[in-house]
Design a protein around this motif. Structure first.
Motif, PDB file in Angstrom:
ATOM      1  N   LEU A   6       7.946 -17.314  -5.024  1.00 38.81           N
ATOM      2  CA  LEU A   6       7.222 -16.083  -4.194  1.00 38.81           C
ATOM      3  C   LEU A   6       8.301 -14.863  -4.121  1.00 38.81           C
ATOM      4  CD1 LEU A   6       4.517 -14.883  -3.705  1.00 38.81           C
ATOM      5  CD2 LEU A   6       4.969 -15.520  -1.370  1.00 38.81           C
ATOM      6  N   ILE A   7       9.502 -15.389  -3.409  1.00 39.07           N
ATOM      7  CA  ILE A   7      10.420 -14.341  -3.362  1.00 39.07           C
ATOM      8  C   ILE A   7      11.126 -13.826  -4.621  1.00 39.07           C
ATOM      9  CG2 ILE A   7      13.023 -14.354  -2.574  1.00 39.07           C
ATOM     10  CD1 ILE A   7      12.495 -16.069  -0.350  1.00 39.07           C
ATOM     11  N   GLU A   8      11.332 -14.719  -5.852  1.00 36.89           N
ATOM     12  CA  GLU A   8      11.542 -14.171  -7.095  1.00 36.89           C
ATOM     13  C   GLU A   8      10.345 -13.191  -7.536  1.00 36.89           C
ATOM     14  OE1 GLU A   8      14.407 -14.404  -8.733  1.00 36.89           O
ATOM     15  OE2 GLU A   8      14.886 -15.570  -6.792  1.00 36.89           O
ATOM     16  N   LEU A   9       9.317 -13.337  -7.541  1.00 36.53           N
ATOM     17  CA  LEU A   9       8.465 -12.704  -7.757  1.00 36.53           C
ATOM     18  C   LEU A   9       8.392 -11.198  -7.026  1.00 36.53           C
ATOM     19  CD1 LEU A   9       5.919 -11.937  -9.430  1.00 36.53           C
ATOM     20  CD2 LEU A   9       4.287 -13.253  -7.908  1.00 36.53           C
ATOM     21  N   THR A  10       8.616 -11.443  -5.837  1.00 32.75           N
ATOM     22  CA  THR A  10       8.719  -9.946  -4.891  1.00 32.75           C
ATOM     23  C   THR A  10       9.876  -9.378  -5.456  1.00 32.75           C
ATOM     24  OG1 THR A  10       7.530 -11.186  -3.087  1.00 32.75           O
ATOM     25  CG2 THR A  10       9.128  -9.146  -2.641  1.00 32.75           C
ATOM     26  N   LYS A  11      11.059  -9.943  -5.848  1.00 35.27           N
ATOM     27  CA  LYS A  11      12.060  -9.175  -6.254  1.00 35.27           C
ATOM     28  C   LYS A  11      12.065  -8.429  -7.426  1.00 35.27           C
ATOM     29  CE  LYS A  11      15.816 -12.090  -4.204  1.00 35.27           C
ATOM     30  NZ  LYS A  11      16.837 -13.160  -4.758  1.00 35.27           N
ATOM     31  N   GLU A  12      11.116  -9.123  -8.409  1.00 31.93           N
ATOM     32  CA  GLU A  12      10.599  -8.391  -9.770  1.00 31.93           C
ATOM     33  C   GLU A  12       9.857  -7.185  -9.512  1.00 31.93           C
ATOM     34  OE1 GLU A  12       7.305  -9.982 -12.473  1.00 31.93           O
ATOM     35  OE2 GLU A  12       8.930 -11.023 -13.158  1.00 31.93           O
ATOM     36  N   LEU A  13       8.739  -7.346  -8.428  1.00 32.73           N
ATOM     37  CA  LEU A  13       8.059  -6.400  -8.053  1.00 32.73           C
ATOM     38  C   LEU A  13       8.804  -5.214  -7.543  1.00 32.73           C
ATOM     39  CD1 LEU A  13       5.597  -4.753  -7.025  1.00 32.73           C
ATOM     40  CD2 LEU A  13       5.545  -6.216  -4.839  1.00 32.73           C
ATOM     41  N   ILE A  14       9.743  -5.441  -6.488  1.00 35.93           N
ATOM     42  CA  ILE A  14      10.450  -4.385  -6.261  1.00 35.93           C
ATOM     43  C   ILE A  14      11.195  -3.699  -7.143  1.00 35.93           C
ATOM     44  CG2 ILE A  14      12.926  -3.715  -4.682  1.00 35.93           C
ATOM     45  CD1 ILE A  14      11.740  -6.245  -3.105  1.00 35.93           C
ATOM     46  N   TYR A  15      11.778  -4.251  -8.206  1.00 30.06           N
ATOM     47  CA  TYR A  15      12.543  -3.858  -9.382  1.00 30.06           C
ATOM     48  C   TYR A  15      11.444  -2.935 -10.326  1.00 30.06           C
ATOM     49  CZ  TYR A  15      15.415  -3.064 -13.568  1.00 30.06           C
ATOM     50  OH  TYR A  15      15.933  -2.170 -14.520  1.00 30.06           O
ATOM     51  N   GLU A  16      10.662  -3.450 -10.528  1.00 32.40           N
ATOM     52  CA  GLU A  16       9.692  -2.708 -11.310  1.00 32.40           C
ATOM     53  C   GLU A  16       8.959  -1.567 -10.561  1.00 32.40           C
ATOM     54  OE1 GLU A  16       9.253  -3.340 -14.680  1.00 32.40           O
ATOM     55  OE2 GLU A  16      10.576  -5.138 -14.713  1.00 32.40           O
ATOM     56  N   ALA A  71      17.069  -5.430  -0.850  1.00 34.29           N
ATOM     57  CA  ALA A  71      16.086  -5.991   0.054  1.00 34.29           C
ATOM     58  C   ALA A  71      16.858  -7.123   0.859  1.00 34.29           C
ATOM     59  CB  ALA A  71      14.823  -6.400  -0.707  1.00 34.29           C
ATOM     60  N   GLU A  72      16.405  -7.266   2.166  1.00 37.67           N
ATOM     61  CA  GLU A  72      16.787  -8.378   2.873  1.00 37.67           C
ATOM     62  C   GLU A  72      15.680  -9.398   3.264  1.00 37.67           C
ATOM     63  OE1 GLU A  72      18.907  -9.197   7.381  1.00 37.67           O
ATOM     64  OE2 GLU A  72      18.586  -7.162   6.483  1.00 37.67           O
ATOM     65  N   PHE A  73      15.663 -10.401   2.755  1.00 37.35           N
ATOM     66  CA  PHE A  73      14.306 -11.275   2.768  1.00 37.35           C
ATOM     67  C   PHE A  73      14.523 -11.993   4.049  1.00 37.35           C
ATOM     68  CE2 PHE A  73      14.398 -10.076  -1.359  1.00 37.35           C
ATOM     69  CZ  PHE A  73      12.881 -10.155  -1.655  1.00 37.35           C
ATOM     70  N   HIS A  74      13.449 -12.159   4.885  1.00 37.88           N
ATOM     71  CA  HIS A  74      13.520 -12.702   6.189  1.00 37.88           C
ATOM     72  C   HIS A  74      12.363 -14.171   6.387  1.00 37.88           C
ATOM     73  CE1 HIS A  74      15.469  -9.334   7.862  1.00 37.88           C
ATOM     74  NE2 HIS A  74      14.420  -8.533   7.581  1.00 37.88           N
ATOM     75  N   TYR A  75      11.377 -13.677   5.586  1.00 35.26           N
ATOM     76  CA  TYR A  75      10.526 -14.963   5.573  1.00 35.26           C
ATOM     77  C   TYR A  75       9.698 -14.997   4.407  1.00 35.26           C
ATOM     78  CZ  TYR A  75       7.074 -18.122   7.496  1.00 35.26           C
ATOM     79  OH  TYR A  75       6.136 -19.255   7.791  1.00 35.26           O
ATOM     80  N   ALA A  76       9.189 -16.139   3.715  1.00 36.94           N
ATOM     81  CA  ALA A  76       8.166 -16.180   2.970  1.00 36.94           C
ATOM     82  C   ALA A  76       7.490 -17.532   2.866  1.00 36.94           C
ATOM     83  CB  ALA A  76       8.872 -16.304   1.373  1.00 36.94           C
ATOM     84  N   VAL A  77       6.325 -17.445   2.612  1.00 35.08           N
ATOM     85  CA  VAL A  77       5.458 -18.708   2.746  1.00 35.08           C
ATOM     86  C   VAL A  77       4.396 -18.755   1.789  1.00 35.08           C
ATOM     87  CG1 VAL A  77       3.995 -17.915   4.651  1.00 35.08           C
ATOM     88  CG2 VAL A  77       4.324 -20.177   4.397  1.00 35.08           C
ATOM     89  N   CYS A  78       4.082 -19.695   1.246  1.00 33.06           N
ATOM     90  CA  CYS A  78       2.913 -19.796   0.273  1.00 33.06           C
ATOM     91  C   CYS A  78       2.194 -21.094   0.678  1.00 33.06           C
ATOM     92  CB  CYS A  78       3.586 -19.857  -1.204  1.00 33.06           C
ATOM     93  SG  CYS A  78       2.414 -19.466  -2.390  1.00 33.06           S
ATOM     94  N   ASP A  79       0.946 -20.767   0.707  1.00 40.61           N
ATOM     95  CA  ASP A  79      -0.132 -21.837   1.089  1.00 40.61           C
ATOM     96  C   ASP A  79      -1.303 -21.599   0.081  1.00 40.61           C
ATOM     97  OD1 ASP A  79      -1.376 -23.953   2.223  1.00 40.61           O
ATOM     98  OD2 ASP A  79      -1.875 -22.826   4.053  1.00 40.61           O
ATOM     99  N   GLY A  80      -1.335 -22.511  -1.011  1.00 44.05           N
ATOM    100  CA  GLY A  80      -2.483 -22.457  -1.628  1.00 44.05           C
ATOM    101  C   GLY A  80      -2.862 -21.122  -2.585  1.00 44.05           C
ATOM    102  N   ASN A  81      -3.734 -20.505  -2.527  1.00 45.20           N
ATOM    103  CA  ASN A  81      -3.762 -19.216  -3.286  1.00 45.20           C
ATOM    104  C   ASN A  81      -3.222 -17.800  -2.457  1.00 45.20           C
ATOM    105  OD1 ASN A  81      -5.904 -19.065  -1.505  1.00 45.20           O
ATOM    106  ND2 ASN A  81      -7.301 -18.106  -3.025  1.00 45.20           N
TER     107      ASN A  81
END
Length: 124
Positions: A6-16, A71-81
């Motif tokens: 999810l962090i990697e997906l967010t980094k991609e989002l930020i770039y794009e 970006a400075e990442f503080h927290y990420a959580v993924c639970d199901g969908n």
């Protein structure tokens, strides 16, 4: 999806998004997107997907220089969908740069991960 993915997906989002990739932004944000921005005086402003796309398209059409991807990442959580990512970013939009806490709420919809909610609050 794991928190790290999810962090990697967010980094991609930020770039794009900061490079004004309109097709990417259109598919990564959910149709029912709600963005909420709170300024240092507590004034709230909201934006929907159509307004976001207008902003991104306008910058793309103007060949605007990309915004910072830092970006400075503080927290990420993924639970199901569902997933949530909390970051700090320096934003240059709408006037002077300011550090903001940003929360992104992700949901797995229509066969892909999409941002459904995003909030910005000042960081002192």
């Amino acid at each position: 999806m794991t928190s790290e993915q999810l962090i990697e997906l967010t980094k991609e989002l930020i770039y794009e998004a900061t490079h004004f990739n309109v097709p990417y932004v259109k598919q990564i944000y959910a149709d029912n997107l709600l963005i909420v921005k709170v300024d240092e005086n507590g004034v709230v402003d909201t934006m929907n997907k159509e307004q976001l796309l207008e902003f991104v398209q306008g910058n793309s059409d103007a060949n605007a220089a990309p915004l910072s991807t830092k970006a400075e990442f503080h927290y990420a959580v993924c639970d199901g969908n569902m997933g949530m990512v909390i970051i700090t970013r320096d934003l240059e939009q709408d006037g002077p740069s300011g550090r903001k806490f940003i929360t992104l709420i992700w949901e797995y919809l229509s066969g892909r991960w999409q941002v459904v909610k995003e909030s910005f609050v000042p960081r002192s």
